[in-house]
Scaffold this motif. Sequence first.
Motif, PDB file in Angstrom:
ATOM      1  N   ARG A   1     -45.745 -29.800  14.114  1.00  0.00           N
ATOM      2  CA  ARG A   1     -46.601 -29.145  13.138  1.00  0.00           C
ATOM      3  C   ARG A   1     -46.416 -29.754  11.756  1.00  0.00           C
ATOM      4  O   ARG A   1     -45.362 -30.272  11.422  1.00  0.00           O
TER       5      ARG A   1
ATOM      6  N   GLU B   1     -45.394 -21.996  16.427  1.00  0.00           N
ATOM      7  CA  GLU B   1     -45.669 -23.420  16.272  1.00  0.00           C
ATOM      8  C   GLU B   1     -46.345 -23.782  14.954  1.00  0.00           C
ATOM      9  O   GLU B   1     -46.292 -24.939  14.537  1.00  0.00           O
ATOM     10  N   THR B   2     -46.984 -22.828  14.305  1.00  0.00           N
ATOM     11  CA  THR B   2     -47.758 -23.177  13.110  1.00  0.00           C
ATOM     12  C   THR B   2     -47.234 -22.539  11.837  1.00  0.00           C
ATOM     13  O   THR B   2     -47.821 -22.731  10.767  1.00  0.00           O
TER      14      THR B   2
ATOM     15  N   ARG C   1     -40.199 -28.096  19.626  1.00  0.00           N
ATOM     16  CA  ARG C   1     -41.091 -29.037  20.314  1.00  0.00           C
ATOM     17  C   ARG C   1     -42.403 -29.245  19.566  1.00  0.00           C
ATOM     18  O   ARG C   1     -43.090 -30.245  19.773  1.00  0.00           O
ATOM     19  N   ALA C   2     -42.772 -28.276  18.707  1.00  0.00           N
ATOM     20  CA  ALA C   2     -44.077 -28.328  18.059  1.00  0.00           C
ATOM     21  C   ALA C   2     -44.104 -29.414  16.993  1.00  0.00           C
ATOM     22  O   ALA C   2     -43.216 -29.501  16.154  1.00  0.00           O
TER      23      ALA C   2
ATOM     24  N   LEU D   1     -39.630 -23.637  21.629  1.00  0.00           N
ATOM     25  CA  LEU D   1     -41.049 -23.862  21.371  1.00  0.00           C
ATOM     26  C   LEU D   1     -41.256 -24.428  19.978  1.00  0.00           C
ATOM     27  O   LEU D   1     -42.032 -25.372  19.776  1.00  0.00           O
ATOM     28  N   ARG D   2     -40.553 -23.869  18.995  1.00  0.00           N
ATOM     29  CA  ARG D   2     -40.728 -24.334  17.617  1.00  0.00           C
ATOM     30  C   ARG D   2     -40.220 -25.762  17.441  1.00  0.00           C
ATOM     31  O   ARG D   2     -40.850 -26.569  16.745  1.00  0.00           O
TER      32      ARG D   2
ATOM     33  N   ARG E   1     -46.998 -17.679  20.325  1.00  0.00           N
ATOM     34  CA  ARG E   1     -46.881 -19.141  20.366  1.00  0.00           C
ATOM     35  C   ARG E   1     -47.529 -19.773  19.134  1.00  0.00           C
ATOM     36  O   ARG E   1     -46.973 -20.705  18.531  1.00  0.00           O
TER      37      ARG E   1
END
Length: 488
Positions: free
Chosen positions: A188, A146-147, A185-186, A182-183, A142
């Motif tokens: 970043r 995300e980062t 939604r992030a 997931l990406r 995760r």
Amino acid sequence: MYEDVDRCVRAVRSKDARFDGWFFTAVVTTGIYCRPSCPVVPPKVTNMRFYPSAAAAQQAGYRACKRCRPDATPGSPLWNERADLVARAMRLIADGVVDRDGVPGLAASLGYSVRQVQRQLHAEVGAGPLALARAQRAQTARLLIETSSLPMGDVAFAAGFASVRAFNDTVREVFALSPSELRSRAARGAPGGAGTVVVRLPFRTPLCPDNLFGHLVATAVPGVEEWRDGAYRRTLRLPHGHGIVALRPRARYVECRLTLSDLRDLSTAIARSRRLLDLDADPVAVDEVLGQDPALAAAVASAPGRRVPRTVDSVEFAVRAVLGQQVSTAAARTHAARLVRAHGEQVSDPHGGLTHLFPGAPELTEIDPESLALPGSRRRTVAALAGALAEGELDLGAGADWAAARARLAELPGVGPWTVETIAMRALGDPDAFVPGDLGVRSAARELGLPSTPAALTRHAAAWRPWRAYAVQYLWATGDHSINRLPA
């Protein structure tokens, strides 16, 4: 604690963040699990189930809450407060031993059979080594999703998954979202660069950064550590390569910027950074005990939440402790810097002034003791320590037996009680390590009206147990020394 239902329910209803990481709350009707401080409206008590670990909740079929992100809580303080089999196993799993060496490797490191390790972990943590390692891989995945802008295949490999399919299935099962979801939604910012990941390290409040970062910077070895632009930076020796970490204190978290030569080391680097800063501690429990002593009460009240500055490399710290015997902080830094320049592996640091890794045990054993600018007795101690570490006769790692390590250290020539307890405090992470003979501790004791002889102070300090290592931080803080201040 998770077995005390009434206490868990009170913590959930009050959204008490102090209990984040102590236990996890699963909701039968939604199929999700949360941290105690989750901001959503608490469910009915009849629909709550409590688990001692995220892995146990996942194994029971629950998925992580998308709002409170329970996988990002501070770790349970129990694993750094104890030295029994379960605590040692949890520290080793966090350090990535299962991913590198499998469950047999974990059991061998602990000196127990695979069956014994599995049975005790299931009994106390609610999950076995493989499930605990899987939960850690999911958290690492995760973070990378995300980062970073890494392709998903590279994320899967770096997080420790054996295949992209296993990666996809695990992420969907744990987070109820696909990796691409997931990406998307992030929220970043721009990636930190190739091989660089920026994460937030949570902690239980309060946290006093003054002595924590002040101590690390005041004792920093040039080329290995530095303070730059409001961050403590240092090089890391890791299982698959090397790295550089920059740690910057914030109000509610510590910003951690990691530049790694091999992203498979991400979870290990994060675990070691957390351990360095003692971020899984329970400061409320510590300060409650120490604040009951009238001599310490004012110091605790004025700067609560002091942590014990630890280490990312137990071999490095043990050698530095020997180099620092009976000399000033400046002299100890000078000795260590000479050793690093002569025998440390060079690294590149485009963003700062770091130049070397501290030499490991194998490199240290190849050094001619006569080449060290130290007294003869100190040279013999360094050689004996390096040999014991390289031969495996002395284990100071994450899964070390604290009592056995103390006993073996005491057998080495030139290693006295101060060195043993200093290594126990910062390399082994024993929260009850105590150095009553330390000059700074004795000076502070006299100033506060405490007994100043080692024997008498040890008797008085029995009331501080099991937090005597934290009491040392409060005692040191009474002096006007750079270890007690954030650098300008």
